[in-house]
Design a protein around this motif. Structure first.
Motif, PDB file in Angstrom:
ATOM      1  N   THR A   1       0.824  -1.209   0.000  1.00  0.00           N
ATOM      2  CA  THR A   1       0.000   0.000   0.000  1.00  0.00           C
ATOM      3  C   THR A   1       0.857   1.257   0.000  1.00  0.00           C
ATOM      4  OG1 THR A   1      -0.201   0.175   2.409  1.00  0.00           O
ATOM      5  CG2 THR A   1      -1.795  -1.235   1.270  1.00  0.00           C
ATOM      6  N   ASP A   2       2.168   1.101   0.099  1.00  0.00           N
ATOM      7  CA  ASP A   2       3.125   2.214   0.102  1.00  0.00           C
ATOM      8  C   ASP A   2       3.882   2.194  -1.221  1.00  0.00           C
ATOM      9  OD1 ASP A   2       5.367   3.870   0.378  1.00  0.00           O
ATOM     10  OD2 ASP A   2       5.652   3.385   2.488  1.00  0.00           O
ATOM     11  N   PHE A   3       3.598   3.154  -2.108  1.00  0.00           N
ATOM     12  CA  PHE A   3       4.172   3.115  -3.445  1.00  0.00           C
ATOM     13  C   PHE A   3       5.700   3.200  -3.436  1.00  0.00           C
ATOM     14  CE2 PHE A   3       5.093   5.272  -7.626  1.00  0.00           C
ATOM     15  CZ  PHE A   3       4.932   4.121  -8.391  1.00  0.00           C
ATOM     16  N   GLU A   4       6.259   3.998  -2.534  1.00  0.00           N
ATOM     17  CA  GLU A   4       7.718   4.110  -2.488  1.00  0.00           C
ATOM     18  C   GLU A   4       8.359   2.802  -2.047  1.00  0.00           C
ATOM     19  OE1 GLU A   4       9.542   6.501  -3.774  1.00  0.00           O
ATOM     20  OE2 GLU A   4       7.603   7.294  -4.415  1.00  0.00           O
ATOM     21  N   ASP A   5       7.734   2.101  -1.115  1.00  0.00           N
ATOM     22  CA  ASP A   5       8.259   0.806  -0.696  1.00  0.00           C
ATOM     23  C   ASP A   5       8.165  -0.198  -1.835  1.00  0.00           C
ATOM     24  OD1 ASP A   5       9.456  -0.904   1.139  1.00  0.00           O
ATOM     25  OD2 ASP A   5       7.555  -1.652   1.909  1.00  0.00           O
ATOM     26  N   VAL A   6       7.085  -0.130  -2.598  1.00  0.00           N
ATOM     27  CA  VAL A   6       6.943  -1.011  -3.759  1.00  0.00           C
ATOM     28  C   VAL A   6       8.033  -0.726  -4.788  1.00  0.00           C
ATOM     29  CG1 VAL A   6       5.483  -1.497  -5.762  1.00  0.00           C
ATOM     30  CG2 VAL A   6       4.476  -1.408  -3.478  1.00  0.00           C
ATOM     31  N   ARG A   7       8.283   0.536  -5.067  1.00  0.00           N
ATOM     32  CA  ARG A   7       9.339   0.886  -6.027  1.00  0.00           C
ATOM     33  C   ARG A   7      10.699   0.361  -5.570  1.00  0.00           C
ATOM     34  NH1 ARG A   7       8.782   7.100  -7.863  1.00  0.00           N
ATOM     35  NH2 ARG A   7      10.945   6.599  -8.383  1.00  0.00           N
ATOM     36  N   ARG A   8      10.979   0.479  -4.275  1.00  0.00           N
ATOM     37  CA  ARG A   8      12.256  -0.043  -3.764  1.00  0.00           C
ATOM     38  C   ARG A   8      12.337  -1.547  -3.939  1.00  0.00           C
ATOM     39  NH1 ARG A   8      11.240   3.883   0.258  1.00  0.00           N
ATOM     40  NH2 ARG A   8      10.279   2.333   1.624  1.00  0.00           N
ATOM     41  N   SER A   9      11.226  -2.234  -3.670  1.00  0.00           N
ATOM     42  CA  SER A   9      11.235  -3.697  -3.777  1.00  0.00           C
ATOM     43  C   SER A   9      11.448  -4.151  -5.215  1.00  0.00           C
ATOM     44  CB  SER A   9       9.934  -4.284  -3.221  1.00  0.00           C
ATOM     45  OG  SER A   9       8.840  -4.037  -4.086  1.00  0.00           O
ATOM     46  N   ILE A  10      10.857  -3.440  -6.171  1.00  0.00           N
ATOM     47  CA  ILE A  10      11.053  -3.775  -7.584  1.00  0.00           C
ATOM     48  C   ILE A  10      12.522  -3.618  -7.957  1.00  0.00           C
ATOM     49  CG2 ILE A  10      10.563  -3.066  -9.954  1.00  0.00           C
ATOM     50  CD1 ILE A  10       8.295  -4.609  -8.690  1.00  0.00           C
ATOM     51  N   ALA A  11      13.150  -2.512  -7.520  1.00  0.00           N
ATOM     52  CA  ALA A  11      14.570  -2.303  -7.800  1.00  0.00           C
ATOM     53  C   ALA A  11      15.420  -3.402  -7.180  1.00  0.00           C
ATOM     54  CB  ALA A  11      15.003  -0.934  -7.284  1.00  0.00           C
ATOM     55  N   GLU A  12      15.076  -3.828  -5.975  1.00  0.00           N
ATOM     56  CA  GLU A  12      15.830  -4.893  -5.299  1.00  0.00           C
ATOM     57  C   GLU A  12      15.681  -6.222  -6.037  1.00  0.00           C
ATOM     58  OE1 GLU A  12      15.044  -2.819  -0.934  1.00  0.00           O
ATOM     59  OE2 GLU A  12      14.077  -4.718  -1.444  1.00  0.00           O
ATOM     60  N   ILE A  13      14.476  -6.516  -6.491  1.00  0.00           N
ATOM     61  CA  ILE A  13      14.232  -7.771  -7.209  1.00  0.00           C
ATOM     62  C   ILE A  13      15.016  -7.808  -8.514  1.00  0.00           C
ATOM     63  CG2 ILE A  13      12.471  -9.078  -8.483  1.00  0.00           C
ATOM     64  CD1 ILE A  13      10.491  -8.151  -6.250  1.00  0.00           C
ATOM     65  N   VAL A  14      14.980  -6.709  -9.240  1.00  0.00           N
ATOM     66  CA  VAL A  14      15.727  -6.651 -10.506  1.00  0.00           C
ATOM     67  C   VAL A  14      17.216  -6.816 -10.245  1.00  0.00           C
ATOM     68  CG1 VAL A  14      16.351  -5.154 -12.438  1.00  0.00           C
ATOM     69  CG2 VAL A  14      13.976  -5.282 -11.677  1.00  0.00           C
ATOM     70  N   ASP A  15      17.714  -6.180  -9.189  1.00  0.00           N
ATOM     71  CA  ASP A  15      19.135  -6.275  -8.852  1.00  0.00           C
ATOM     72  C   ASP A  15      19.528  -7.703  -8.466  1.00  0.00           C
ATOM     73  OD1 ASP A  15      21.739  -4.983  -8.288  1.00  0.00           O
ATOM     74  OD2 ASP A  15      21.311  -5.576  -6.230  1.00  0.00           O
ATOM     75  N   LEU A  16      18.627  -8.380  -7.762  1.00  0.00           N
ATOM     76  CA  LEU A  16      18.925  -9.737  -7.293  1.00  0.00           C
ATOM     77  C   LEU A  16      18.705 -10.800  -8.362  1.00  0.00           C
ATOM     78  CD1 LEU A  16      17.297  -9.654  -3.734  1.00  0.00           C
ATOM     79  CD2 LEU A  16      19.732 -10.026  -4.209  1.00  0.00           C
ATOM     80  N   TRP A  17      17.601 -10.699  -9.114  1.00  0.00           N
ATOM     81  CA  TRP A  17      17.156 -11.808  -9.951  1.00  0.00           C
ATOM     82  C   TRP A  17      17.008 -11.488 -11.431  1.00  0.00           C
ATOM     83  CZ3 TRP A  17      18.250 -15.285  -6.730  1.00  0.00           C
ATOM     84  CH2 TRP A  17      17.912 -15.191  -5.383  1.00  0.00           C
ATOM     85  N   GLY A  18      17.110 -10.204 -11.795  1.00  0.00           N
ATOM     86  CA  GLY A  18      17.039  -9.868 -13.209  1.00  0.00           C
ATOM     87  C   GLY A  18      15.728  -9.206 -13.596  1.00  0.00           C
ATOM     88  N   PRO A  19      15.556  -8.918 -14.887  1.00  0.00           N
ATOM     89  CA  PRO A  19      14.387  -8.178 -15.381  1.00  0.00           C
ATOM     90  C   PRO A  19      13.066  -8.888 -15.089  1.00  0.00           C
ATOM     91  CG  PRO A  19      16.104  -8.294 -17.052  1.00  0.00           C
ATOM     92  CD  PRO A  19      16.515  -9.234 -15.959  1.00  0.00           C
ATOM     93  N   ILE A  20      12.018  -8.100 -14.904  1.00  0.00           N
ATOM     94  CA  ILE A  20      10.679  -8.629 -14.615  1.00  0.00           C
ATOM     95  C   ILE A  20       9.932  -8.840 -15.918  1.00  0.00           C
ATOM     96  CG2 ILE A  20       8.463  -8.114 -13.519  1.00  0.00           C
ATOM     97  CD1 ILE A  20      10.181  -6.351 -11.551  1.00  0.00           C
ATOM     98  N   GLU A  21       9.365 -10.018 -16.051  1.00  0.00           N
ATOM     99  CA  GLU A  21       8.536 -10.333 -17.215  1.00  0.00           C
ATOM    100  C   GLU A  21       7.056 -10.318 -16.893  1.00  0.00           C
ATOM    101  OE1 GLU A  21       7.748 -13.957 -20.397  1.00  0.00           O
ATOM    102  OE2 GLU A  21       9.354 -14.120 -18.931  1.00  0.00           O
ATOM    103  N   ASN A  22       6.686 -10.958 -15.775  1.00  0.00           N
ATOM    104  CA  ASN A  22       5.274 -11.109 -15.424  1.00  0.00           C
ATOM    105  C   ASN A  22       5.011 -10.642 -13.995  1.00  0.00           C
ATOM    106  OD1 ASN A  22       4.660 -12.592 -17.905  1.00  0.00           O
ATOM    107  ND2 ASN A  22       5.793 -14.281 -16.956  1.00  0.00           N
TER     108      ASN A  22
END
Length: 228
Positions: free
Chosen positions: A57-78
């Motif tokens: 529900t916190d957009f800034e926290d969501v944005r941080r999590s997306i950046a962390e996921i991409v950094d850890l596991w690569g580009p998001i497809e789905n």
């Protein structure tokens, strides 16, 4: 079932009954699955995690999590937006806070995740799948806050599908009736459970919608109700 590509597939609400089932099903099919929730989801059976709780529900926290996921596991497809909740409350006995809460956890969670991952999904020509509700089309007594928020998820999906279509990406929504989960069985012990939907059936449908076999399905609102 057609083959899927190998970008990261995010599953939200992955600590819940449906989310955990979907994450495992997609991982078993060979997808790179990253599971997130408002509580930490440990890595297990090939399912990745960003390693912390995420307030969707916190957009800034969501944005941080997306950046962390991409950094850890690569580009998001789905992206599979499962996070949500339910409250039964009449208007006469209820509160505005309940409506705001349903709006936040059912619509804003999907909205925030979709906005934060949109460019990645576009670049990979991937898919976004949202979980709506069959009951949103005809709200019964006490269903107003929940049904309104899930109806908004449907409109988000339809609009998003048109936005994604020009680049070859897709958005669809699944509209289940009552899911056969331990929590629902506990809260409704006297109910007729014969038409309740096993989470595995929803997971199977999600797997199909993410596959190349469903490449022509975009903007669909798909009920899964056993005819109930």
């Amino acid at each position: 079932m057609g083959q899927t590509k190998q970008g990261v597939t995010i599953v939200t609400g992955a600590a819940g009954a449906l989310g955990s089932c979907v994450a495992k099903k997609l991982s078993d099919k060979g997808l790179i699955v990253c599971a997130i929730d408002v509580q930490p989801v440990p890595e297990q059976d090939g399912i990745r995690s960003c390693g912390r709780e995420v307030d969707l529900t916190d957009f800034e926290d969501v944005r941080r999590s997306i950046a962390e996921i991409v950094d850890l596991w690569g580009p998001i497809e789905n992206l599979v937006n499962i996070a949500g909740g339910f409250v039964w409350e009449t208007l006469a006995e209820g509160s505005v806070e309940t409506w705001n809460r349903m709006w936040a956890i059912n619509l804003q969670t999907a909205l925030h995740m979709s906005m934060a991952s949109l460019e990645q999904v576009k670049a990979s020509k991937g898919s976004i799948i949202n979980i709506g509700a069959a009951g949103a089309s005809q709200a019964d007594v006490g269903m107003g806050p929940y049904a309104a928020s899930k109806a908004a998820v449907e409109k988000l999906t339809q609009s998003l599908s048109r936005e994604l279509r020009p680049v070859g990406a897709r958005a669809n929504a699944i509209l289940p009736s009552i899911l056969d989960t331990p929590a629902n069985r506990l809260s409704m012990p006297e109910a007729d459970m014969s038409a309740w939907i096993p989470p595995d059936e929803v997971a199977h449908l999600i797997g199909f919608l993410l596959s190349d076999s469903a490449r022509c399905i975009n903007g669909a609102l798909i009920p899964i109700t056993c005819g109930a």
